[in-house]
Scaffold this motif. Structure first.
Motif, PDB file in Angstrom:
ATOM      1  N   ASP A  96     151.950 -52.621  31.907  1.00 41.75           N
ATOM      2  CA  ASP A  96     153.122 -52.579  32.771  1.00 41.75           C
ATOM      3  C   ASP A  96     154.347 -52.099  31.992  1.00 41.75           C
ATOM      4  OD1 ASP A  96     154.439 -53.241  35.379  1.00 41.75           O
ATOM      5  OD2 ASP A  96     155.571 -54.579  34.060  1.00 41.75           O
ATOM      6  N   ALA A  97     154.531 -52.623  30.793  1.00 38.97           N
ATOM      7  CA  ALA A  97     155.658 -52.196  29.962  1.00 38.97           C
ATOM      8  C   ALA A  97     155.517 -50.719  29.587  1.00 38.97           C
ATOM      9  CB  ALA A  97     155.748 -53.060  28.706  1.00 38.97           C
ATOM     10  N   TYR A  98     154.300 -50.307  29.242  1.00 40.96           N
ATOM     11  CA  TYR A  98     154.063 -48.909  28.879  1.00 40.96           C
ATOM     12  C   TYR A  98     154.391 -47.980  30.048  1.00 40.96           C
ATOM     13  CZ  TYR A  98     151.867 -44.744  27.012  1.00 40.96           C
ATOM     14  OH  TYR A  98     151.645 -43.470  26.560  1.00 40.96           O
ATOM     15  N   HIS A  99     153.974 -48.380  31.229  1.00 41.83           N
ATOM     16  CA  HIS A  99     154.237 -47.561  32.419  1.00 41.83           C
ATOM     17  C   HIS A  99     155.735 -47.403  32.666  1.00 41.83           C
ATOM     18  CE1 HIS A  99     153.518 -45.679  36.256  1.00 41.83           C
ATOM     19  NE2 HIS A  99     154.268 -46.583  36.860  1.00 41.83           N
ATOM     20  N   GLY A 100     156.527 -48.387  32.273  1.00 43.65           N
ATOM     21  CA  GLY A 100     157.967 -48.326  32.487  1.00 43.65           C
ATOM     22  C   GLY A 100     158.725 -47.490  31.480  1.00 43.65           C
ATOM     23  N   LEU A 101     158.083 -47.122  30.386  1.00 41.01           N
ATOM     24  CA  LEU A 101     158.775 -46.348  29.349  1.00 41.01           C
ATOM     25  C   LEU A 101     158.983 -44.901  29.780  1.00 41.01           C
ATOM     26  CD1 LEU A 101     156.920 -47.630  26.149  1.00 41.01           C
ATOM     27  CD2 LEU A 101     159.151 -48.350  27.022  1.00 41.01           C
ATOM     28  N   PRO A 106     152.874 -35.172  29.538  1.00 39.80           N
ATOM     29  CA  PRO A 106     151.850 -34.706  28.595  1.00 39.80           C
ATOM     30  C   PRO A 106     151.678 -35.644  27.402  1.00 39.80           C
ATOM     31  CG  PRO A 106     153.267 -32.889  29.252  1.00 39.80           C
ATOM     32  CD  PRO A 106     153.891 -34.134  29.799  1.00 39.80           C
ATOM     33  N   GLN A 107     152.776 -36.180  26.887  1.00 39.59           N
ATOM     34  CA  GLN A 107     152.707 -37.108  25.758  1.00 39.59           C
ATOM     35  C   GLN A 107     152.038 -38.413  26.186  1.00 39.59           C
ATOM     36  OE1 GLN A 107     156.542 -37.867  24.001  1.00 39.59           O
ATOM     37  NE2 GLN A 107     155.783 -39.534  22.739  1.00 39.59           N
ATOM     38  N   ARG A 108     152.355 -38.882  27.384  1.00 32.60           N
ATOM     39  CA  ARG A 108     151.758 -40.114  27.917  1.00 32.60           C
ATOM     40  C   ARG A 108     150.252 -39.932  28.104  1.00 32.60           C
ATOM     41  NH1 ARG A 108     153.926 -44.423  31.017  1.00 32.60           N
ATOM     42  NH2 ARG A 108     155.921 -43.352  31.048  1.00 32.60           N
ATOM     43  N   ALA A 109     149.853 -38.802  28.687  1.00 30.67           N
ATOM     44  CA  ALA A 109     148.431 -38.541  28.932  1.00 30.67           C
ATOM     45  C   ALA A 109     147.656 -38.457  27.625  1.00 30.67           C
ATOM     46  CB  ALA A 109     148.269 -37.257  29.739  1.00 30.67           C
ATOM     47  N   ALA A 110     148.229 -37.797  26.616  1.00 29.82           N
ATOM     48  CA  ALA A 110     147.554 -37.670  25.329  1.00 29.82           C
ATOM     49  C   ALA A 110     147.360 -39.040  24.675  1.00 29.82           C
ATOM     50  CB  ALA A 110     148.350 -36.751  24.407  1.00 29.82           C
ATOM     51  N   ALA A 111     148.375 -39.896  24.762  1.00 33.59           N
ATOM     52  CA  ALA A 111     148.263 -41.231  24.161  1.00 33.59           C
ATOM     53  C   ALA A 111     147.230 -42.070  24.903  1.00 33.59           C
ATOM     54  CB  ALA A 111     149.621 -41.926  24.171  1.00 33.59           C
ATOM     55  N   LEU A 112     147.235 -42.025  26.221  1.00 34.29           N
ATOM     56  CA  LEU A 112     146.283 -42.814  27.005  1.00 34.29           C
ATOM     57  C   LEU A 112     144.852 -42.327  26.812  1.00 34.29           C
ATOM     58  CD1 LEU A 112     148.317 -43.247  30.300  1.00 34.29           C
ATOM     59  CD2 LEU A 112     147.737 -45.044  28.653  1.00 34.29           C
ATOM     60  N   ARG A 126     141.109 -51.754  35.108  1.00 29.71           N
ATOM     61  CA  ARG A 126     141.700 -51.314  36.387  1.00 29.71           C
ATOM     62  C   ARG A 126     143.161 -50.937  36.192  1.00 29.71           C
ATOM     63  NH1 ARG A 126     138.234 -55.386  38.392  1.00 29.71           N
ATOM     64  NH2 ARG A 126     136.972 -54.680  40.135  1.00 29.71           N
ATOM     65  N   GLY A 127     143.895 -51.790  35.497  1.00 29.94           N
ATOM     66  CA  GLY A 127     145.307 -51.504  35.233  1.00 29.94           C
ATOM     67  C   GLY A 127     145.483 -50.262  34.383  1.00 29.94           C
ATOM     68  N   PHE A 128     144.623 -50.118  33.379  1.00 26.34           N
ATOM     69  CA  PHE A 128     144.694 -48.937  32.512  1.00 26.34           C
ATOM     70  C   PHE A 128     144.459 -47.657  33.314  1.00 26.34           C
ATOM     71  CE2 PHE A 128     142.488 -45.742  30.000  1.00 26.34           C
ATOM     72  CZ  PHE A 128     143.418 -45.520  29.002  1.00 26.34           C
ATOM     73  N   VAL A 131     147.455 -46.737  35.456  1.00 27.06           N
ATOM     74  CA  VAL A 131     148.511 -46.076  34.672  1.00 27.06           C
ATOM     75  C   VAL A 131     148.092 -44.645  34.354  1.00 27.06           C
ATOM     76  CG1 VAL A 131     149.756 -46.088  32.462  1.00 27.06           C
ATOM     77  CG2 VAL A 131     149.419 -48.227  33.719  1.00 27.06           C
ATOM     78  N   LEU A 132     146.837 -44.466  33.980  1.00 25.39           N
ATOM     79  CA  LEU A 132     146.328 -43.135  33.661  1.00 25.39           C
ATOM     80  C   LEU A 132     146.400 -42.213  34.870  1.00 25.39           C
ATOM     81  CD1 LEU A 132     144.901 -41.464  31.418  1.00 25.39           C
ATOM     82  CD2 LEU A 132     142.745 -42.227  32.385  1.00 25.39           C
ATOM     83  N   ALA A 133     145.972 -42.700  36.031  1.00 29.19           N
ATOM     84  CA  ALA A 133     145.982 -41.869  37.240  1.00 29.19           C
ATOM     85  C   ALA A 133     147.402 -41.507  37.664  1.00 29.19           C
ATOM     86  CB  ALA A 133     145.262 -42.588  38.374  1.00 29.19           C
TER      87      ALA A 133
END
Length: 167
Positions: A96-101, A106-112, A126-128, A131-133
């Motif tokens: 949840d915190a990560y999603h709020g940053l 592209p940077q988010r997708a690469a990290a996930l 499920r939560g992961f 966030v990924l989707a």
């Protein structure tokens, strides 16, 4: 028999506004941080001690505050917390915190894409994947498609495909 109480530990951490030593004062300090908004520097090191605090409310508010005030540099250390042997609710707070940053797509997708989601608890998975989707980047969808081909996806595949197609 006389019982002795453990010495009261102050809750203040250097870098936070004056928070005193009570729970309500600390929660008020988190609210002040949120009102100040996102700053130029990382809040992770200032909030990290509270992410492992024994008080449930303090931990939750620290995660929420990090998601609301953190910057893109906080993303990497935050995702590393998924490796900790915490209960699923704490890992969901990490996501949840990560999603709020404010991390660019592209940077988010690469990290996930680097996270081994098959090792996560099914609830956290499920939560992961949510966030990924919601990253909506081609690399994220590729990582999502690769996950759907693993055995670990059996318990949530139908749920996610239904949400993506019909949601």
């Amino acid at each position: 028999r006389e019982q002795t109480r453990p010495a009261r530990q102050p809750l203040a951490v250097e870098g936070l506004p004056e928070s005193g030593d009570t729970k309500s004062q600390l929660l008020a300090a988190f609210c002040m941080m949120e009102q100040q908004g996102r700053g130029g520097e990382s809040n992770f090191s200032r909030l990290f001690p509270y992410l492992e605090h024994p008080d449930f409310l303090i931990r939750c508010k620290a995660f929420l505050t990090l998601g609301r005030t953190g910057n893109a540099d906080d993303g990497g250390p935050l995702l590393e917390l998924l490796e900790r042997p915490w209960l699923p609710w704490a890992h969901l707070m990490v996501l949840d915190a990560y999603h709020g940053l404010p991390i660019p797509g592209p940077q988010r997708a690469a990290a996930l894409a680097q996270v081994d989601s098959a090792r996560l608890h099914p609830t956290v998975r499920r939560g992961f994947l949510w966030v990924l989707a919601h990253t909506e980047e081609p690399l994220a969808f590729q990582a999502f498609a690769e996950f759907l081909q693993t055995y670990a996806s059996w318990s949530i595949k139908d749920e996610f495909l239904n949400e993506l197609w019909f949601g």
